[in-house]
Design a protein around this motif. Structure first.
Motif, PDB file in Angstrom:
ATOM      1  N   PRO A 103      11.549  -6.808  14.267  1.00  0.00           N
ATOM      2  CA  PRO A 103      11.977  -5.322  14.417  1.00  0.00           C
ATOM      3  C   PRO A 103      13.439  -5.339  14.483  1.00  0.00           C
ATOM      4  N   ARG A 120      18.158   0.079  13.016  1.00  0.00           N
ATOM      5  CA  ARG A 120      18.448   0.619  11.612  1.00  0.00           C
ATOM      6  C   ARG A 120      19.782   0.321  11.209  1.00  0.00           C
ATOM      7  N   GLY A 130      14.786  -4.010   8.489  1.00  0.00           N
ATOM      8  CA  GLY A 130      15.036  -3.116   9.583  1.00  0.00           C
ATOM      9  C   GLY A 130      15.969  -1.789   9.152  1.00  0.00           C
ATOM     10  N   ASP A 187      14.135   3.203   6.363  1.00  0.00           N
ATOM     11  CA  ASP A 187      13.328   4.111   7.043  1.00  0.00           C
ATOM     12  C   ASP A 187      11.783   3.929   6.441  1.00  0.00           C
ATOM     13  N   ALA A 188      11.418   3.490   5.129  1.00  0.00           N
ATOM     14  CA  ALA A 188      10.225   3.201   4.676  1.00  0.00           C
ATOM     15  C   ALA A 188      10.351   2.160   3.954  1.00  0.00           C
ATOM     16  N   SER A 218       6.496  -6.059   5.592  1.00  0.00           N
ATOM     17  CA  SER A 218       6.859  -5.194   5.982  1.00  0.00           C
ATOM     18  C   SER A 218       6.266  -4.638   7.345  1.00  0.00           C
ATOM     19  N   ARG A 262       8.284  -1.356  10.187  1.00  0.00           N
ATOM     20  CA  ARG A 262       8.880   0.111   9.468  1.00  0.00           C
ATOM     21  C   ARG A 262       7.467   0.548   8.861  1.00  0.00           C
ATOM     22  N   ALA A 302       8.474   6.219  13.843  1.00  0.00           N
ATOM     23  CA  ALA A 302       8.488   5.106  14.838  1.00  0.00           C
ATOM     24  C   ALA A 302       6.900   4.590  15.360  1.00  0.00           C
ATOM     25  N   GLY A 350       5.683   2.591  12.421  1.00  0.00           N
ATOM     26  CA  GLY A 350       6.131   1.277  12.347  1.00  0.00           C
ATOM     27  C   GLY A 350       5.829   0.462  13.551  1.00  0.00           C
ATOM     28  N   ARG A 393       3.725  -3.563  13.411  1.00  0.00           N
ATOM     29  CA  ARG A 393       4.105  -4.706  14.071  1.00  0.00           C
ATOM     30  C   ARG A 393       2.917  -5.199  15.111  1.00  0.00           C
TER      31      ARG A 393
END
Length: 435
Positions: A200, A203, A291, A294-295, A316, A321, A370, A373, A377
């Motif tokens: 990650p 942004r 990173g 937003d999507a 992904s 994210r 968040a 995401g 992960r």
């Protein structure tokens, strides 16, 4: 063991496996096509890599023509010749064939039988289903039926002839049984993403500063191939619907080839759409690129779900994210997206409308976005540890090499490796080239 890891496409996760196996003491020759355009892993030695690892790009004597039937077959025959010459010269104890096109595979499996070369088919796509769809588009009924039967027999023979098979999902094993192929030599090992390389990232980062405007636009990113199994216009359709629903969004697409050309043609009638089109990005830039979004988007056409499990979903998840998939709900990748609280909808206008509602929720609730995401992960960290994955591959490689394999004592040249006592000798007339 001297392993040829042949990943035609040059993707991230096979390169990670090669590095890990080399770190365990295997001599690994990581082979890939120098002519195939795709998102690539790090396909050269780094300072941290063990001495037992090398990278070998292969170049065919013909250009790669993806959508020309005659040109594609000529390329695959030429590529197979380059592959066989490389294999004969380097004399691996075992070959792993991953993403290699079907007709090149068929040529290799015939040579492997002559040479008594142990090899593993790492089966990523059911080629015959995809090729049959293309045949049905181009030829009339009887000819299409005969062509489809031929390619299915070809792929069934490849699976049947491999010393061992690694399939990426149970769907492959079911297909083999339908083809009349026994599956006692098949091991299912799902794909993964290298969680040590794809991490990650913020942004706003160096990659975003270089390629994207700063601001509050909601960034929708698609990175990867756009081929016949994708409808690129779903991406611009999603963007238009998001903008129409009041969500200020930007679409970023990193790809090359026919799909990007379709998007450019679509954008000619909407030149003011906020879209950024980029070529494939380097492996070093991949974490920052993912990173910055937003999507992260995945698309797959319904007929393609019979032969493809998109592995970009796994990258992904590793990027941490939210993931949005416009794809059949029964595809295994859709289950991964849902497990991470992502969105899955059909690749239709209805699916786009529902997806826009989900995206608006993410934009309104940054903490919820968040959390989605982070869940992805966490799922990646639980499933994608390279140690246990490499353990399973080593088991398959040892089975393929056979009970008579003695590491470090192979003679040079295919057909001269450490065969079990009952194995047949190389065919008469086999000429071993000097290395």
């Amino acid at each position: 063991m001297h392993i040829q890891m042949h990943d035609f496409s040059g993707h991230l996760f096979p390169a990670e496996l090669s590095r890990y196996l080399a770190a365990r003491g295997h001599n690994v020759d990581h082979v890939y096509s120098a002519q195939y355009a795709s998102g690539k892993g790090t396909l050269e030695r780094t300072a941290e890599d063990p001495q037992q690892l090398r990278f070998s790009p292969l170049t065919a004597g013909r250009p790669f023509q993806k959508y020309s039937a005659v040109g594609r077959i000529r390329f695959e025959r030429s590529y197979a010749s380059a592959w066989l010459a490389h294999t004969e010269r380097t004399a691996p104890d075992c070959v792993v064939a991953c993403n290699v096109p079907l007709f090149a595979l068929a040529a290799f499996r015939r040579a492997a039988a002559r040479w008594n070369q142990p090899w593993v088919l790492w089966h990523q796509d059911l080629f015959s289903n995809a090729i049959s769809d293309e045949i049905n588009r181009r030829l009339p009924g009887p000819a299409a039926g005969a062509g489809s039967a031929l390619v299915r027999r070809t792929e069934a023979n490849v699976v049947r002839s491999a010393t061992q098979v690694v399939a990426i999902g149970e769907e492959f094993r079911r297909a083999y049984r339908q083809w009349g192929v026994r599956t006692s030599h098949v091991t299912v090992i799902p794909n993964w993403a290298p969680i040590g390389e794809i991490v990650p990232r913020p942004r706003e980062n160096a990659w975003a500063d270089q390629h994207l405007p700063r601001g509050s636009e909601f960034r929708l990113l698609y990175a990867g191939t756009l081929g016949r199994k994708h409808n690129p216009l779903l991406l611009t359709g999603l963007l238009r619907s998001a903008l129409g629903a009041g969500l200020p969004a930007r679409l970023i697409v990193a790809s090359e080839g026919e799909g990007i050309d379709m998007l450019r043609q679509d954008l000619e009638r909407s030149p003011d759409l906020p879209v950024t089109l980029l070529p494939f990005q380097s492996a070093a830039d991949l974490p920052d690129m993912l990173g910055s979004a937003d999507a992260l988007l995945t698309i797959l056409e319904p007929e393609a779900s019979r032969f493809s499990i998109p592995s970009k979903v796994l990258s992904s998840l590793a990027a941490g994210r939210p993931v949005l998939g416009l794809m059949p709900a029964d595809n295994p990748a859709a289950a991964d997206i849902r497990a991470a609280d992502g969105f899955v909808g059909p690749p239709t206008d209805f699916g786009i409308a529902a997806a826009v509602g989900w995206l608006r929720m993410l934009a309104r609730e940054p903490e919820a976005a968040a959390a989605v995401g982070r869940k992805g992960r966490q799922l990646a960290e639980r499933r994608f540890g390279i140690g246990p994955i490499a353990d399973r591959f080593e088991t398959v490689l040892n089975r393929a090499a056979g009970p008579g394999f003695i590491p470090g004592t192979a003679e040079a040249g295919p057909g001269a490796r450490n065969r079990p006592a009952h194995a047949a000798p190389p065919p008469r007339g086999f000429q071993r080239k000097a290395s």
